[in-house]
Design a protein around this motif. Sequence first.
Motif, mmCIF file in Angstrom:
data_model
loop_
_atom_site.group_PDB
_atom_site.id
_atom_site.type_symbol
_atom_site.label_atom_id
_atom_site.label_comp_id
_atom_site.label_asym_id
_atom_site.label_seq_id
_atom_site.Cartn_x
_atom_site.Cartn_y
_atom_site.Cartn_z
ATOM 1 N N LEU A 229 0.780 -1.232 0.000
ATOM 2 C CA LEU A 229 0.000 0.000 0.000
ATOM 3 C C LEU A 229 0.816 1.288 0.000
ATOM 4 O O LEU A 229 0.290 2.339 -0.377
ATOM 5 C CB LEU A 229 -0.937 0.013 1.217
ATOM 6 N N ASP A 230 2.053 1.257 0.439
ATOM 7 C CA ASP A 230 2.824 2.495 0.568
ATOM 8 C C ASP A 230 3.607 2.804 -0.711
ATOM 9 O O ASP A 230 4.028 1.905 -1.444
ATOM 10 C CB ASP A 230 3.799 2.400 1.747
ATOM 11 N N ILE A 231 3.809 4.106 -0.934
ATOM 12 C CA ILE A 231 4.596 4.603 -2.059
ATOM 13 C C ILE A 231 5.677 5.526 -1.508
ATOM 14 O O ILE A 231 5.445 6.274 -0.557
ATOM 15 C CB ILE A 231 3.713 5.367 -3.066
ATOM 16 N N ALA A 232 6.858 5.465 -2.108
ATOM 17 C CA ALA A 232 7.959 6.316 -1.649
ATOM 18 C C ALA A 232 8.663 6.931 -2.848
ATOM 19 O O ALA A 232 8.589 6.425 -3.977
ATOM 20 C CB ALA A 232 8.951 5.507 -0.816
ATOM 21 N N LEU A 233 9.316 8.071 -2.598
ATOM 22 C CA LEU A 233 10.223 8.657 -3.581
ATOM 23 C C LEU A 233 11.378 9.283 -2.833
ATOM 24 O O LEU A 233 11.270 9.620 -1.651
ATOM 25 C CB LEU A 233 9.527 9.689 -4.462
ATOM 26 N N ASP A 234 12.515 9.434 -3.510
ATOM 27 C CA ASP A 234 13.663 10.105 -2.928
ATOM 28 C C ASP A 234 13.520 11.601 -3.177
ATOM 29 O O ASP A 234 13.271 12.038 -4.312
ATOM 30 C CB ASP A 234 14.962 9.591 -3.562
ATOM 31 N N THR A 254 -1.220 11.369 -7.124
ATOM 32 C CA THR A 254 -2.502 12.040 -7.339
ATOM 33 C C THR A 254 -2.355 13.531 -7.628
ATOM 34 O O THR A 254 -2.990 14.065 -8.541
ATOM 35 C CB THR A 254 -3.415 11.849 -6.114
ATOM 36 N N LYS A 255 -1.483 14.234 -6.865
ATOM 37 C CA LYS A 255 -1.327 15.677 -7.065
ATOM 38 C C LYS A 255 -0.062 16.159 -6.360
ATOM 39 O O LYS A 255 0.418 15.511 -5.421
ATOM 40 C CB LYS A 255 -2.535 16.421 -6.504
ATOM 41 N N PRO A 256 0.498 17.288 -6.776
ATOM 42 C CA PRO A 256 1.660 17.832 -6.073
ATOM 43 C C PRO A 256 1.266 18.305 -4.663
ATOM 44 O O PRO A 256 0.158 18.790 -4.446
ATOM 45 C CB PRO A 256 2.087 19.014 -6.952
ATOM 46 N N VAL A 257 2.211 18.172 -3.736
ATOM 47 C CA VAL A 257 1.958 18.547 -2.340
ATOM 48 C C VAL A 257 3.105 19.423 -1.843
ATOM 49 O O VAL A 257 4.277 19.148 -2.125
ATOM 50 C CB VAL A 257 1.830 17.287 -1.450
ATOM 51 N N ILE A 273 3.262 11.412 4.374
ATOM 52 C CA ILE A 273 2.002 12.091 4.044
ATOM 53 C C ILE A 273 0.917 11.021 4.114
ATOM 54 O O ILE A 273 0.843 10.121 3.276
ATOM 55 C CB ILE A 273 2.046 12.708 2.637
ATOM 56 N N ARG A 274 0.095 11.094 5.110
ATOM 57 C CA ARG A 274 -0.906 10.053 5.351
ATOM 58 C C ARG A 274 -1.964 10.022 4.249
ATOM 59 O O ARG A 274 -2.401 11.057 3.754
ATOM 60 C CB ARG A 274 -1.582 10.267 6.705
ATOM 61 N N GLY A 275 -2.348 8.788 3.908
ATOM 62 C CA GLY A 275 -3.458 8.604 2.982
ATOM 63 C C GLY A 275 -3.162 8.913 1.541
ATOM 64 O O GLY A 275 -4.081 8.964 0.718
ATOM 65 N N MET A 276 -1.885 9.102 1.176
ATOM 66 C CA MET A 276 -1.538 9.432 -0.205
ATOM 67 C C MET A 276 -0.864 8.255 -0.907
ATOM 68 O O MET A 276 -0.229 8.426 -1.946
ATOM 69 C CB MET A 276 -0.617 10.651 -0.240
ATOM 70 N N ASP A 287 0.249 5.030 2.765
ATOM 71 C CA ASP A 287 0.818 6.365 2.960
ATOM 72 C C ASP A 287 1.893 6.635 1.911
ATOM 73 O O ASP A 287 2.393 5.729 1.241
ATOM 74 C CB ASP A 287 1.427 6.497 4.359
ATOM 75 N N PHE A 288 2.248 7.899 1.801
ATOM 76 C CA PHE A 288 3.294 8.334 0.874
ATOM 77 C C PHE A 288 4.488 8.807 1.703
ATOM 78 O O PHE A 288 4.326 9.529 2.692
ATOM 79 C CB PHE A 288 2.775 9.474 -0.009
ATOM 80 N N TYR A 289 5.692 8.406 1.298
ATOM 81 C CA TYR A 289 6.901 8.767 2.033
ATOM 82 C C TYR A 289 7.875 9.501 1.120
ATOM 83 O O TYR A 289 8.183 9.038 0.010
ATOM 84 C CB TYR A 289 7.591 7.521 2.591
ATOM 85 N N ALA A 290 8.344 10.650 1.602
ATOM 86 C CA ALA A 290 9.426 11.375 0.940
ATOM 87 C C ALA A 290 10.700 11.091 1.732
ATOM 88 O O ALA A 290 10.796 11.427 2.922
ATOM 89 C CB ALA A 290 9.142 12.869 0.909
ATOM 90 N N VAL A 291 11.669 10.445 1.086
ATOM 91 C CA VAL A 291 12.907 10.042 1.753
ATOM 92 C C VAL A 291 13.992 11.069 1.387
ATOM 93 O O VAL A 291 14.363 11.218 0.219
ATOM 94 C CB VAL A 291 13.340 8.637 1.324
ATOM 95 N N ILE A 292 14.487 11.789 2.382
ATOM 96 C CA ILE A 292 15.427 12.892 2.149
ATOM 97 C C ILE A 292 16.788 12.367 1.697
ATOM 98 O O ILE A 292 17.347 11.440 2.294
ATOM 99 C CB ILE A 292 15.572 13.748 3.423
#
Length: 326
Positions: A229-234, A254-257, A273-276, A287-292
């Motif tokens: 269910l989760d999505i991530a990007l660097d 879905t959209k830019p945040v 970012i919950r629910g994305m 959830d969506f994760y932005a990995v720094i």
Amino acid sequence: MAEPKDHYEVLGLKRSATEAEIKAAYRKLARQYHPDVNKSADAAKHFNEVQEAYDTLSDPQKRKTYDQFGRAGAPGFRPGGGGGGGRPTGTYTWSNIGGDNFDVGGGFHEGDVGSIFEEIFGAAPGRASGSPFGSQARAKSRASRGRDLEAEVHVSFMESIRGGKQSLRVQRGGTTQTIEVTIPAGVTDGAKLRVRGSGAVSPSGSAAGDLILTVRVGAHPLFRREGELDIALDLPLTIAEAALGATVTVPTPTKPVELTIQPGASSGQRLRIRGMGVSIPGGKTGDFYAVIRIVAPKELSPDDREALKRIADHLPNPRAGNDWPA
């Protein structure tokens, strides 16, 4: 009356044959002599001999008794009698089981005959009174269901997230047909989709088989799945953004945040970012994760280099403490 043949002779085996060799010989000869395939006058006789030999030699206890006493059996043995260990008489029933359904522990198993029928006719027989090749078994064999077909369907990363439809060209019954396949939202790489009735056409006019599709999901330049269910990007940040904090625009499926980076961010830090994430039927959403990832510049002007050197003189050593060697 002719003396019954030795079971090992019937199967063409030595008395030292292994369980695997017994099974292989049985499968070969059962296909060869089955009356629905072999129309010779003595096919039924040979088939019965093969079946009887396998019934005995595939069961370790029956085989041991046969090796010791032959067909007469141990003292007190009554062929066909209750509790005597002989082959039962009357009506036989086989379940409709596909594949190699041999009893690993040895002995006759309903799936043995079922698997032979599947290889010959594409479906296991039903109930046959008194004989495994009675009229009911032959009728059911001839009316066998069409084979299942297997193929791969390639979908993009975004299509696997959102779902969609694809048109596939399939060879069926000697013709090429186009079928529409629904890709469910949230499907994962390697998932199996069954399209009922879109497999091989039955040669007897019975139901067609199914089309079994293996989903292959393409890669995305930014996003990746983590679990179901989760999505991530660097998320690349400059040294200044990580140190001073910043507000950056982050793409999601879905959209830019707009995402706020707190001062002092470190590489590897995960901002959620919950629910994305991925939404699947039933109400589950990830959830969506932005990995720094802090990106240092490869080239600096002389002034910038001097400025960083002055700053470096006042920065704490990140390797100090935590048992880091001096």
